[in-house]
Design a protein around this motif. Sequence first.
Motif, PDB file in Angstrom:
ATOM      1  N   GLY A  91      78.158  69.632  32.029  1.00 42.86           N
ATOM      2  CA  GLY A  91      79.049  68.894  31.196  1.00 42.86           C
ATOM      3  C   GLY A  91      78.786  69.122  29.841  1.00 42.86           C
ATOM      4  N   THR A  92      79.520  67.981  29.224  1.00 43.71           N
ATOM      5  CA  THR A  92      79.570  67.893  27.724  1.00 43.71           C
ATOM      6  C   THR A  92      78.886  66.729  27.295  1.00 43.71           C
ATOM      7  OG1 THR A  92      81.258  69.481  27.522  1.00 43.71           O
ATOM      8  CG2 THR A  92      80.810  67.917  25.302  1.00 43.71           C
ATOM      9  N   TYR A  93      77.973  66.455  26.361  1.00 40.77           N
ATOM     10  CA  TYR A  93      77.246  65.386  26.030  1.00 40.77           C
ATOM     11  C   TYR A  93      77.240  65.207  24.388  1.00 40.77           C
ATOM     12  CZ  TYR A  93      75.107  66.335  30.431  1.00 40.77           C
ATOM     13  OH  TYR A  93      74.885  66.566  31.779  1.00 40.77           O
ATOM     14  N   GLN A  94      77.343  63.928  23.921  1.00 42.93           N
ATOM     15  CA  GLN A  94      77.378  63.738  22.516  1.00 42.93           C
ATOM     16  C   GLN A  94      75.820  63.231  22.089  1.00 42.93           C
ATOM     17  OE1 GLN A  94      80.261  63.999  20.888  1.00 42.93           O
ATOM     18  NE2 GLN A  94      81.129  64.746  22.752  1.00 42.93           N
ATOM     19  N   VAL A  95      75.596  64.210  21.004  1.00 45.11           N
ATOM     20  CA  VAL A  95      74.269  64.057  20.766  1.00 45.11           C
ATOM     21  C   VAL A  95      73.869  63.595  19.246  1.00 45.11           C
ATOM     22  CG1 VAL A  95      71.906  65.435  20.334  1.00 45.11           C
ATOM     23  CG2 VAL A  95      73.582  65.670  22.435  1.00 45.11           C
ATOM     24  N   GLU A  96      72.763  62.605  18.947  1.00 43.88           N
ATOM     25  CA  GLU A  96      72.675  62.387  17.585  1.00 43.88           C
ATOM     26  C   GLU A  96      71.368  62.367  17.458  1.00 43.88           C
ATOM     27  OE1 GLU A  96      72.701  58.375  14.567  1.00 43.88           O
ATOM     28  OE2 GLU A  96      73.810  58.190  16.513  1.00 43.88           O
ATOM     29  N   VAL A  97      70.952  62.932  16.456  1.00 45.36           N
ATOM     30  CA  VAL A  97      69.134  63.176  16.117  1.00 45.36           C
ATOM     31  C   VAL A  97      69.025  62.185  15.025  1.00 45.36           C
ATOM     32  CG1 VAL A  97      67.316  64.318  15.333  1.00 45.36           C
ATOM     33  CG2 VAL A  97      69.065  65.455  16.906  1.00 45.36           C
ATOM     34  N   GLU A  98      68.407  60.904  15.373  1.00 44.43           N
ATOM     35  CA  GLU A  98      68.371  59.481  14.369  1.00 44.43           C
ATOM     36  C   GLU A  98      67.092  60.131  13.408  1.00 44.43           C
ATOM     37  OE1 GLU A  98      69.286  55.272  14.606  1.00 44.43           O
ATOM     38  OE2 GLU A  98      67.610  55.502  15.270  1.00 44.43           O
ATOM     39  N   ALA A  99      66.011  60.417  14.305  1.00 47.16           N
ATOM     40  CA  ALA A  99      64.889  60.718  13.733  1.00 47.16           C
ATOM     41  C   ALA A  99      64.018  61.844  14.243  1.00 47.16           C
ATOM     42  CB  ALA A  99      63.927  59.470  13.659  1.00 47.16           C
ATOM     43  N   VAL A 100      63.396  62.598  13.536  1.00 45.84           N
ATOM     44  CA  VAL A 100      62.456  63.546  14.277  1.00 45.84           C
ATOM     45  C   VAL A 100      61.090  63.076  14.314  1.00 45.84           C
ATOM     46  CG1 VAL A 100      63.765  65.502  13.586  1.00 45.84           C
ATOM     47  CG2 VAL A 100      62.032  64.831  11.963  1.00 45.84           C
ATOM     48  N   ALA A 101      60.330  63.394  15.236  1.00 45.33           N
ATOM     49  CA  ALA A 101      58.796  62.972  15.358  1.00 45.33           C
ATOM     50  C   ALA A 101      58.129  63.564  14.157  1.00 45.33           C
ATOM     51  CB  ALA A 101      58.187  63.182  16.555  1.00 45.33           C
ATOM     52  N   SER A 102      57.033  63.014  13.587  1.00 50.51           N
ATOM     53  CA  SER A 102      56.431  63.491  12.220  1.00 50.51           C
ATOM     54  C   SER A 102      55.067  62.837  12.655  1.00 50.51           C
ATOM     55  CB  SER A 102      56.958  63.114  10.972  1.00 50.51           C
ATOM     56  OG  SER A 102      57.023  61.638  10.873  1.00 50.51           O
ATOM     57  N   ALA A 103      54.044  63.722  11.655  1.00 47.29           N
ATOM     58  CA  ALA A 103      52.478  63.429  11.868  1.00 47.29           C
ATOM     59  C   ALA A 103      52.321  62.690  10.704  1.00 47.29           C
ATOM     60  CB  ALA A 103      51.670  64.728  12.127  1.00 47.29           C
ATOM     61  N   HIS A 104      51.504  61.608  10.844  1.00 47.33           N
ATOM     62  CA  HIS A 104      50.993  60.809   9.853  1.00 47.33           C
ATOM     63  C   HIS A 104      50.243  61.386   8.958  1.00 47.33           C
ATOM     64  CE1 HIS A 104      49.361  56.444   8.558  1.00 47.33           C
ATOM     65  NE2 HIS A 104      50.497  56.946   7.828  1.00 47.33           N
ATOM     66  N   LYS A 105      50.324  61.532   7.395  1.00 45.21           N
ATOM     67  CA  LYS A 105      49.481  62.026   6.446  1.00 45.21           C
ATOM     68  C   LYS A 105      49.298  61.226   5.233  1.00 45.21           C
ATOM     69  CE  LYS A 105      50.031  66.626   5.647  1.00 45.21           C
ATOM     70  NZ  LYS A 105      50.431  67.863   5.090  1.00 45.21           N
ATOM     71  N   LEU A 106      48.075  60.977   4.994  1.00 43.10           N
ATOM     72  CA  LEU A 106      47.748  60.255   3.996  1.00 43.10           C
ATOM     73  C   LEU A 106      46.715  60.856   2.762  1.00 43.10           C
ATOM     74  CD1 LEU A 106      46.368  57.345   5.963  1.00 43.10           C
ATOM     75  CD2 LEU A 106      48.666  57.203   5.040  1.00 43.10           C
ATOM     76  N   VAL A 251      77.147  62.825  14.835  1.00 39.88           N
ATOM     77  CA  VAL A 251      77.167  63.195  16.325  1.00 39.88           C
ATOM     78  C   VAL A 251      77.627  64.664  16.544  1.00 39.88           C
ATOM     79  CG1 VAL A 251      77.918  62.490  18.516  1.00 39.88           C
ATOM     80  CG2 VAL A 251      77.412  60.755  16.525  1.00 39.88           C
ATOM     81  N   THR A 252      76.948  65.363  17.096  1.00 42.04           N
ATOM     82  CA  THR A 252      77.467  66.657  17.756  1.00 42.04           C
ATOM     83  C   THR A 252      77.612  66.893  19.150  1.00 42.04           C
ATOM     84  OG1 THR A 252      75.136  67.518  17.709  1.00 42.04           O
ATOM     85  CG2 THR A 252      76.320  67.527  15.620  1.00 42.04           C
ATOM     86  N   SER A 253      78.003  67.695  19.775  1.00 42.25           N
ATOM     87  CA  SER A 253      78.278  68.208  21.017  1.00 42.25           C
ATOM     88  C   SER A 253      77.111  68.939  21.710  1.00 42.25           C
ATOM     89  CB  SER A 253      79.677  68.509  21.401  1.00 42.25           C
ATOM     90  OG  SER A 253      79.907  69.644  20.875  1.00 42.25           O
ATOM     91  N   LEU A 254      76.905  68.762  22.823  1.00 42.64           N
ATOM     92  CA  LEU A 254      75.960  69.645  23.526  1.00 42.64           C
ATOM     93  C   LEU A 254      76.851  69.808  24.868  1.00 42.64           C
ATOM     94  CD1 LEU A 254      73.140  71.040  24.410  1.00 42.64           C
ATOM     95  CD2 LEU A 254      72.706  68.819  25.625  1.00 42.64           C
ATOM     96  N   SER A 255      76.930  71.307  25.042  1.00 38.66           N
ATOM     97  CA  SER A 255      77.761  71.850  26.304  1.00 38.66           C
ATOM     98  C   SER A 255      76.810  72.464  27.304  1.00 38.66           C
ATOM     99  CB  SER A 255      78.712  72.721  25.801  1.00 38.66           C
ATOM    100  OG  SER A 255      79.425  73.530  26.796  1.00 38.66           O
ATOM    101  N   VAL A 256      76.746  71.996  28.572  1.00 41.33           N
ATOM    102  CA  VAL A 256      75.929  72.782  29.441  1.00 41.33           C
ATOM    103  C   VAL A 256      76.892  73.078  30.636  1.00 41.33           C
ATOM    104  CG1 VAL A 256      74.227  71.838  31.343  1.00 41.33           C
ATOM    105  CG2 VAL A 256      74.119  70.904  29.213  1.00 41.33           C
ATOM    106  N   ALA A 257      76.826  74.585  30.616  1.00 44.54           N
ATOM    107  CA  ALA A 257      77.719  75.320  31.543  1.00 44.54           C
ATOM    108  C   ALA A 257      76.955  76.173  32.607  1.00 44.54           C
ATOM    109  CB  ALA A 257      78.632  75.883  30.808  1.00 44.54           C
ATOM    110  N   ALA A 258      77.683  76.507  33.651  1.00 44.35           N
ATOM    111  CA  ALA A 258      76.886  77.264  34.606  1.00 44.35           C
ATOM    112  C   ALA A 258      76.775  78.719  33.762  1.00 44.35           C
ATOM    113  CB  ALA A 258      77.968  77.442  35.709  1.00 44.35           C
ATOM    114  N   ASP A 259      75.360  79.456  34.407  1.00 39.51           N
ATOM    115  CA  ASP A 259      75.416  80.686  33.828  1.00 39.51           C
ATOM    116  C   ASP A 259      74.981  81.648  35.005  1.00 39.51           C
ATOM    117  OD1 ASP A 259      74.382  82.890  32.387  1.00 39.51           O
ATOM    118  OD2 ASP A 259      72.421  81.906  32.036  1.00 39.51           O
ATOM    119  N   TYR A 260      76.100  82.501  35.208  1.00 48.27           N
ATOM    120  CA  TYR A 260      75.951  83.354  36.616  1.00 48.27           C
ATOM    121  C   TYR A 260      75.346  84.566  36.121  1.00 48.27           C
ATOM    122  CZ  TYR A 260      79.599  80.164  38.004  1.00 48.27           C
ATOM    123  OH  TYR A 260      80.555  78.983  38.525  1.00 48.27           O
ATOM    124  N   THR A 261      74.967  84.980  34.894  1.00 50.16           N
ATOM    125  CA  THR A 261      74.127  86.299  34.702  1.00 50.16           C
ATOM    126  C   THR A 261      72.931  86.482  35.528  1.00 50.16           C
ATOM    127  OG1 THR A 261      74.942  86.075  32.385  1.00 50.16           O
ATOM    128  CG2 THR A 261      73.163  87.356  32.602  1.00 50.16           C
TER     129      THR A 261
END
Length: 450
Positions: A91-106, A251-261
């Motif tokens: 199927g096709t999904y709508q994807v938004e990366v609002e935040a990426v995980a980051s490590a705390h640094k002081l 917002v970008t799209s993610l497409s998941v399709a059958a792979d017969y290879t």
Amino acid sequence: MSAVSSGFLDVNALVTQLMAATRAPVELRFDRREAETNAQLSAFGKLSSAFDALKTALTDLTSASTYGGRTATSGDESLYTATASTGATAGTYQVEVEAVASAHKLVSGALASGVGLGDGQLTIDINGVNFAVDISSGTDTPEDIRDAINTAAATAGAELTATIIEADGGQHLVLTAKQTGADYAITVTNTSAPANAAFDALTNASLTEQSAAQDARLYVDGILKTASSNTITDFIPGITFNLKAQDPGNVTSLSVAADYTPTVDAVAAFVEAYNKAVTTLSDVSKYNTETKQDSALTGDAAVRSAERQLRSALGNALSDAVDAGFGSAALGIDTKVDGTLDFDKSAFTDALSADPSGLQALFADTGGFADSLLTVVSGYIGTDGIFTDRTESLNDRLVDIDDDRDAAERRFEAIEARYRAQYTALDVLLAQSQNTSNFLAQQLAGLSRI
């Protein structure tokens, strides 16, 4: 006492020639037996190798992982990539990366190199692990504070590392969480007793946050998933997200399709392995009409049986495919005159896309296409396989040939000793006869002068 050669006859040359004539036909028989056995061993080795490869190809056809493959295509790989495993819903999904995980640094302010802060104590907390760092006047330089923190953190099992950065204005202490996510926020408290205000420079109030302890925030079709890692596997079943950069509101799209290879490649590998097995069976058993020579296993019952059973199992499997609605043309597998197979990848792919579950059942189910052929192949290789038994028997024959050679050599030694004794005696006898003849000739010559 044995006679001593007089030199009248060349006993060594005579015995050598006789032994060569005696050995030649016997050694020739041994050489022929050994050559024939080694040729048969080589032929069965080729057959076993071809059948092993065919077994591997057939086993892959019975594996569920060969079927139901999926591809995942990201709408913007600079933001995220995705992979899809077998069984993921296409199927096709709508994807938004609002935040990426980051490590705390002081990062601390500038600290004078080699200058201590005096006696004191820091208490550090990260992800529920709390530990104290005691600093005395003997070990209170920035380097010593770094080492004391790392030692205490390792002892407590805390996921954090202390380092020193050498800058123009002095040394800076850097505290970095080893894990990403909000749960791994670092808290540093000055717990010096008696109070030492100098250590306030190493508490959260004075440390500069270079990187926040932040969770990833990923939206798919407007639904939020929060995670401590940028690799998210438990959001959509069968799909793994790898977040790279955040871009709230994009917002970008993610497409998941059958792979017969994977399926097509597995069937192609089977066809190649089957053809190799068939041609190897032919090569090791054919009769060369030009040279009038047999091959190593011409007429061998095991080879004839393997050929017959393979073709029968394949014929039955293809017949079952027709019954299931997949004719040879639709399936893309056709048998040629020489018994090998021709594979039309395009036709097979069309059949697979039209009925993926039906083709999987045809090839992978118990008693199906691959399983029936696998039963035949397994009967010829492995611990109790026919080819294995024949190989062991031929190796035993080589041992017997070596034993027969040793026994023949012992007989040759006895024959040579007998020849040598006989011809040495004849040599002595001839020498004695010559001496007697010479004596008589002298006597006769003496009588003639009287």
